[in-house]
Each structure stands twice: as C-alpha cells, then as structure tokens.
Design a protein around this motif. Sequence first.
Motif, PDB file in Angstrom:
ATOM      1  N   PHE A 113       0.818  -1.204   0.000  1.00  0.00           N
ATOM      2  CA  PHE A 113       0.000   0.000   0.000  1.00  0.00           C
ATOM      3  C   PHE A 113       0.860   1.266   0.000  1.00  0.00           C
ATOM      4  O   PHE A 113       0.517   2.254  -0.648  1.00  0.00           O
ATOM      5  N   LYS A 114       1.993   1.217   0.712  1.00  0.00           N
ATOM      6  CA  LYS A 114       2.833   2.414   0.829  1.00  0.00           C
ATOM      7  C   LYS A 114       3.750   2.588  -0.374  1.00  0.00           C
ATOM      8  O   LYS A 114       3.784   3.664  -0.992  1.00  0.00           O
ATOM      9  N   SER A 115       4.498   1.543  -0.730  1.00  0.00           N
ATOM     10  CA  SER A 115       5.520   1.691  -1.773  1.00  0.00           C
ATOM     11  C   SER A 115       4.955   1.619  -3.180  1.00  0.00           C
ATOM     12  O   SER A 115       5.436   2.291  -4.094  1.00  0.00           O
ATOM     13  N   VAL A 116       3.914   0.809  -3.401  1.00  0.00           N
ATOM     14  CA  VAL A 116       3.352   0.643  -4.739  1.00  0.00           C
ATOM     15  C   VAL A 116       2.222   1.637  -4.996  1.00  0.00           C
ATOM     16  O   VAL A 116       2.098   2.185  -6.097  1.00  0.00           O
ATOM     17  N   TYR A 117       1.396   1.872  -3.969  1.00  0.00           N
ATOM     18  CA  TYR A 117       0.218   2.719  -4.154  1.00  0.00           C
ATOM     19  C   TYR A 117       0.379   4.136  -3.609  1.00  0.00           C
ATOM     20  O   TYR A 117      -0.432   5.008  -3.905  1.00  0.00           O
ATOM     21  N   GLY A 118       1.394   4.362  -2.798  1.00  0.00           N
ATOM     22  CA  GLY A 118       1.623   5.696  -2.265  1.00  0.00           C
ATOM     23  C   GLY A 118       0.679   6.088  -1.143  1.00  0.00           C
ATOM     24  O   GLY A 118       0.512   7.281  -0.857  1.00  0.00           O
ATOM     25  N   PHE A 119       0.053   5.110  -0.482  1.00  0.00           N
ATOM     26  CA  PHE A 119      -0.867   5.407   0.608  1.00  0.00           C
ATOM     27  C   PHE A 119      -0.105   5.641   1.911  1.00  0.00           C
ATOM     28  O   PHE A 119       0.994   5.110   2.104  1.00  0.00           O
TER      29      PHE A 119
ATOM     30  N   ILE B 150      -2.613  -9.474  -1.377  1.00  0.00           N
ATOM     31  CA  ILE B 150      -1.296  -8.902  -1.689  1.00  0.00           C
ATOM     32  C   ILE B 150      -0.904  -9.227  -3.122  1.00  0.00           C
ATOM     33  O   ILE B 150      -0.433  -8.358  -3.874  1.00  0.00           O
ATOM     34  N   ASP B 151      -1.100 -10.480  -3.530  1.00  0.00           N
ATOM     35  CA  ASP B 151      -0.746 -10.886  -4.893  1.00  0.00           C
ATOM     36  C   ASP B 151      -1.531 -10.086  -5.927  1.00  0.00           C
ATOM     37  O   ASP B 151      -0.981  -9.666  -6.958  1.00  0.00           O
ATOM     38  N   GLU B 152      -2.822  -9.878  -5.686  1.00  0.00           N
ATOM     39  CA  GLU B 152      -3.641  -9.127  -6.637  1.00  0.00           C
ATOM     40  C   GLU B 152      -3.202  -7.671  -6.709  1.00  0.00           C
ATOM     41  O   GLU B 152      -3.136  -7.079  -7.791  1.00  0.00           O
ATOM     42  N   LEU B 153      -2.913  -7.070  -5.564  1.00  0.00           N
ATOM     43  CA  LEU B 153      -2.470  -5.674  -5.551  1.00  0.00           C
ATOM     44  C   LEU B 153      -1.134  -5.524  -6.271  1.00  0.00           C
ATOM     45  O   LEU B 153      -0.906  -4.527  -6.973  1.00  0.00           O
ATOM     46  N   ARG B 154      -0.245  -6.494  -6.110  1.00  0.00           N
ATOM     47  CA  ARG B 154       1.035  -6.437  -6.832  1.00  0.00           C
ATOM     48  C   ARG B 154       0.817  -6.558  -8.330  1.00  0.00           C
ATOM     49  O   ARG B 154       1.501  -5.901  -9.124  1.00  0.00           O
ATOM     50  N   GLN B 155      -0.112  -7.410  -8.746  1.00  0.00           N
ATOM     51  CA  GLN B 155      -0.389  -7.541 -10.174  1.00  0.00           C
ATOM     52  C   GLN B 155      -0.965  -6.253 -10.750  1.00  0.00           C
ATOM     53  O   GLN B 155      -0.632  -5.847 -11.865  1.00  0.00           O
ATOM     54  N   LEU B 156      -1.827  -5.578  -9.993  1.00  0.00           N
ATOM     55  CA  LEU B 156      -2.379  -4.304 -10.451  1.00  0.00           C
ATOM     56  C   LEU B 156      -1.313  -3.222 -10.481  1.00  0.00           C
ATOM     57  O   LEU B 156      -1.408  -2.270 -11.263  1.00  0.00           O
ATOM     58  N   ASN B 157      -0.318  -3.353  -9.598  1.00  0.00           N
ATOM     59  CA  ASN B 157       0.858  -2.479  -9.609  1.00  0.00           C
ATOM     60  C   ASN B 157       0.496  -0.995  -9.509  1.00  0.00           C
ATOM     61  O   ASN B 157       1.065  -0.146 -10.186  1.00  0.00           O
ATOM     62  N   GLY B 158      -0.460  -0.691  -8.645  1.00  0.00           N
ATOM     63  CA  GLY B 158      -0.819   0.693  -8.414  1.00  0.00           C
ATOM     64  C   GLY B 158      -1.873   1.251  -9.342  1.00  0.00           C
ATOM     65  O   GLY B 158      -2.359   2.360  -9.137  1.00  0.00           O
TER      66      GLY B 158
END
Length: 388
Positions: A67-73, A204-212
């Motif tokens: 959430f922090k490093s990939v999405y900037g939250f 986590i796997d799905e969020l990484r695949q979306l990559n932000g």
Amino acid sequence: MRTSKTPDSFQAQQARKRLNQFSTDLETAINHATKFNPYRKTAVIAFHWENDDIGVQTLERELLDVFKSVYGFETESFTIPLIESQFRLLEHLVSWSRRNSGEDTLRIFVYSGHAGFGGTVASCWDLAGRCNQNTGNLQGPKLNWWAVRDYLEQYTGEVCYLFDCCSAGSGALGAYNGAEFMAASTWDQTAVLNVHFSFTRILIDELRQLNGQAETLAGIYARIFRYAQQNQIGAAPIHIPKLNSPSVTIGRSRTRPVTRSVSQESYRVLLSIKVQEEIPPDFTQWKEWLARNIPASVLSAEVTIEGAFQGSSLLLFTVPIEIWTMIPANDPSYTFIGHVKSHNLLSQRLAQTSMLTSTLPMHSSAPSGRENQPPRSPDRKLFSGPGR
C-alpha cells in the motif's frame, strides 16, 4: 420437515420489475462497479493482537508495504494490548480517523486475527488474539468489534474494511452503517489457518499484479473470486458494498485505469428476474423487444440474457461478478441461481441447429471457441487444517 424448496417457490405472486427498471438497475450496478474515483488522500491502518498466535505480523507488514511503496498510501500499524483492549483500540482508531478525515479521502481498516462466530441475531461480535483449535473458542482478552465500528464512520470521507479472520462476514452484521466491506469468509465460515493460503496473501498478490493501477474494490473482489480455486485460497471471500454508492477505488491518484479483460473461462453469476412485460412468442420479435428495452451499454458490459419463458415472464441472465456484487442484495426481484463458466450451452446448440437447418443443403460448421487461458499464478499445494 426439511425441504430443498425455498419459501419463494410456494408464492404465486413474486416481486416483478418493468424491463426499464431492470435496465436501470444494471446500468447503476455497472457504474458503481467500474467507475474510478481516485482520492486526494488514502490512509490505511492495520491492527492485530499483542498475543497473536497465528503470526499475522509478517503478512500485515507486507500488505502495508504494498500500500505504501506501490500505491503511495499513508500506512500505520497498531497492536491491540491485552489490558483495556476495546477502549485502547477504539481510542486509537478514532484518533486516527479524525486525523485522516476530509472530503475526497479514503480510510482503509485492516484486521488480521481470530474472531468468534457471529450471526444475524447476535448482540456482539468478538475479536481475540488466541483461539482453542480443538473447540474453536476464543481465549484470553476479547473485544466487541461492533461497539468499536460504530464510531469510525462518523468522520468525513469514504471508509472500507478488509478483514482476514473466521466468521469475517459478521463485520457487516449488527447495526451496520453500510461502509464497503471485503473479507475472508462469510459470517458462518472458518478462514484458513495457514497464512500462505490466506485471504491477505491473495490480496497482496492481486495488488502487486495491479501495480498501483486504479481498480474498484468490487473489481479486486471479482479478481480474487474468479481465481480462488486456482489460487487454492482457504475460503471463498465475501464483498458487501455500501448501499446505493459506487465501490471505492484502490489506486494511485489519477493513474490510468487497468484494462479490463474477462476470460471466457471465468466465473459469471447466473440470476433470474421476473418482469412485468409479456415476452413475445416469436424469436424475431423477442430480439426486437430486447433491442428496444435494454440499452446497448448494458448488453456490451457482458450482461447476457440466457433464457426467457412465456407465461411466467421469467428471464435468466448472467453478469460478471463485479456487477453482481453491486446489485442490492435486499432487492427481492433478483434471485441468485449459481456461478457458471459459460453461457447457456443448450440455447447455443439450438441456435446453431436452427442456422444449419435454414441454410441446408449448404455445408456449415460452428465457430471454434477460445483456448483455455494458462494459469495466472503458480499452483499452491492444497492445505487442509483448522480455521482461525
């Protein structure tokens, strides 16, 4: 006496809708499931118990890092203490909510741990850090989440919850105000104990695949559900939308939305509805009737009429999971039938037979379908063990 027949099967008159109302419902569900609204600020807080006996901290840290490093939250973690547990958690979450409130903001609450079995008539839903794996009873300090939750939605901004625990759907029961909710299991279901096959791991796997890239929570839920069997997730997840509201958007602000692509081999939801209009008996008239009454924008969103019946004015139709989950669950006009991976094969065969008959003696062959899609992630070994 036990029976497989639902109470609705004994009712001669069921709730009916006009076809234009049906179309409006579908258009609204499509918009709520697919409309992206990146926020000016998104903040995430994850919390777990001091006496946690599952080892959730590792996955919690990984989820917050994504959430922090990939999405900037903005992210934060809180450990629930064993003394004055409910008051201390409430105090911290209210303070955090106040700091992260405001227009065009989203607050995400993440819980990992144990939970008791709630239900539709329960007066509380308890969370705890330890559980007797033989009896399923919670051990040690507990807190009533419903008593905490009621204070968190008072502040300006959107709210959603991500819960990984047993009976997780109970988070949306009780005196629920209606914030969006996605969780590991229904209110009467156990979640898997092994963190490698847990809801958080798959999320986590799905969020990484979306990559932000931007995706609605309804869309993320659909992605997880479609591949739950392939990912060997321990329990089928649940999604409960906020009533009459679009699904919240998870993504970096103003990023380009992810391209939507639904495989023909993916799960769809088969539903039924009774309409007030009489369905024409002639197939040509039927197609013209649909063209007049159902906008092309609805049909182009992979909403497919699978069957129609004279007399009952009953329609069978399929929709993608993200659209189904945004149709209000309390609308008696719609009946869930099941999850399917194709359209009505019998109607397709009949249509092909009709085409062949009308073109004889010319030779014709049916078009070939797409090949099966390859697995989107490596298989995980199936784990069988006690739930949380």
